[in-house]
Enzyme design. Structure first.
Site, PDB file in Angstrom:
ATOM      1  N   HIS A   1      38.932 -32.378   0.833  1.00 39.20           N
ATOM      2  CA  HIS A   1      38.884 -30.920   0.993  1.00 39.20           C
ATOM      3  C   HIS A   1      37.190 -30.585   0.872  1.00 39.20           C
ATOM      4  O   HIS A   1      37.208 -29.420   1.608  1.00 39.20           O
ATOM      5  CB  HIS A   1      39.476 -30.384  -0.410  1.00 39.20           C
ATOM      6  CG  HIS A   1      41.070 -30.865  -0.571  1.00 39.20           C
ATOM      7  ND1 HIS A   1      42.030 -29.931   0.147  1.00 39.20           N
ATOM      8  CD2 HIS A   1      41.713 -31.627  -1.107  1.00 39.20           C
ATOM      9  CE1 HIS A   1      43.177 -30.481  -0.090  1.00 39.20           C
ATOM     10  NE2 HIS A   1      42.920 -31.522  -1.118  1.00 39.20           N
TER      11      HIS A   1
ATOM     12  N   LEU B   1      31.305 -10.049  11.088  1.00 35.75           N
ATOM     13  CA  LEU B   1      32.927 -10.716  11.198  1.00 35.75           C
ATOM     14  C   LEU B   1      33.538 -10.380   9.833  1.00 35.75           C
ATOM     15  O   LEU B   1      32.807 -10.214   8.673  1.00 35.75           O
ATOM     16  CB  LEU B   1      32.568 -12.274  11.209  1.00 35.75           C
ATOM     17  CG  LEU B   1      33.957 -13.045  10.848  1.00 35.75           C
ATOM     18  CD1 LEU B   1      34.619 -13.168  12.086  1.00 35.75           C
ATOM     19  CD2 LEU B   1      33.355 -14.624  10.492  1.00 35.75           C
TER      20      LEU B   1
ATOM     21  N   ASP C   1      45.011 -27.962   7.877  1.00 31.19           N
ATOM     22  CA  ASP C   1      45.742 -28.893   7.415  1.00 31.19           C
ATOM     23  C   ASP C   1      45.115 -30.391   7.667  1.00 31.19           C
ATOM     24  O   ASP C   1      44.637 -30.339   8.756  1.00 31.19           O
ATOM     25  CB  ASP C   1      47.034 -28.736   8.253  1.00 31.19           C
ATOM     26  CG  ASP C   1      48.230 -29.377   7.369  1.00 31.19           C
ATOM     27  OD1 ASP C   1      47.984 -29.981   6.320  1.00 31.19           O
ATOM     28  OD2 ASP C   1      49.110 -29.780   8.162  1.00 31.19           O
TER      29      ASP C   1
END
Length: 229
Positions: free
Chosen positions: A31, A127, A13
């Site tokens: 972004h 991962l 955010d």
């Protein structure tokens, strides 16, 4: 560090606010900077031994944003898929969560499917990376319930939903990081986050660097998880 979360979820955010704060006319620049932080975050998680990383990249509610911004984000998501693909060589296994239909373009869906297909070749991942694109926590639960009904189960229980939720193959998050100082989960993994520890730093996502990640880990290590006991 003694206690490392097995699964970290992140709500990315503050990208637009970062662009405005830096007086950038093109909000997509925020972004783009945020995508750089995601790539760094992947590396941090591998380094610290976190096994699962989920990021809230684009919600179904985000389609309501201005058309130009949505178009810019969609172009960036296509580029993000190309960047995520490069992490496969590091042992990162990628699984997208969210609705692959709807308004997503065929081009992006094709890229997502290709990455997932290549990920299947990774036998011992360092991962598991779960980008949430066109995701809704509400719909995640509704879809799980519909699967239970379709399978002919006589009753809907927590266990049957657990087995049919989009993250059924993964443990629920131990730690949720939401940047920008907002104190809500915004329809992200609302089933899975029931007992997740929340860390809500007052920092915009593009400014979230290694020291901030380490602070989150240290805060998690200080907490005692009781799960209602």
């Amino acid at each position: 560090m003694d206690k490392i979360p097995q699964h970290i979820a992140v709500i990315l955010d503050g990208n637009r606010r970062w662009a405005k704060r830096n007086r950038l006319k093109n909000l997509i620049k925020g972004h783009e900077e945020g995508l750089k932080r995601v790539e760094e975050l992947i590396d941090y998680n591998i380094e610290y031994g976190v096994k699962y990383l989920s990021v809230y990249a684009f919600s179904q509610e985000n389609w309501a944003r201005p058309d130009e911004e949505v178009k810019g984000i969609m172009k960036l998501l296509g580029r993000a898929c190309d960047k995520f693909k490069s992490h496969l060589d590091k042992g990162v296994k990628i699984k997208f969560i969210g609705d692959k239909g709807g308004k997503l373009s065929d081009k992006i869906i094709k890229k997502m499917n290709k990455i997932e297909s290549l990920s299947e070749e990774i036998q011992e991942p360092k991962l598991h990376f779960l980008p949430a694109i066109n995701y809704s926590g509400f719909n995640d639960i509704v879809n799980a319930v519909n699967k239970v009904i379709k399978d002919g189960s006589k009753e809907i229980t927590k266990e049957t939903i657990d087995k049919n939720i989009s993250t059924a193959d993964y443990p629920n998050p131990d730690l949720l990081i939401r940047t920008s100082g907002e104190k809500r989960i915004s329809n992200f993994m609302i089933w899975q986050l029931a007992y997740t520890e929340l860390y809500l730093p007052d920092i915009l996502w593009p400014d979230f660097k290694r020291p901030d990640f380490e602070k989150a880990l240290k805060e998690y290590a200080r907490r005692t998880r009781r799960f209602g006991k």
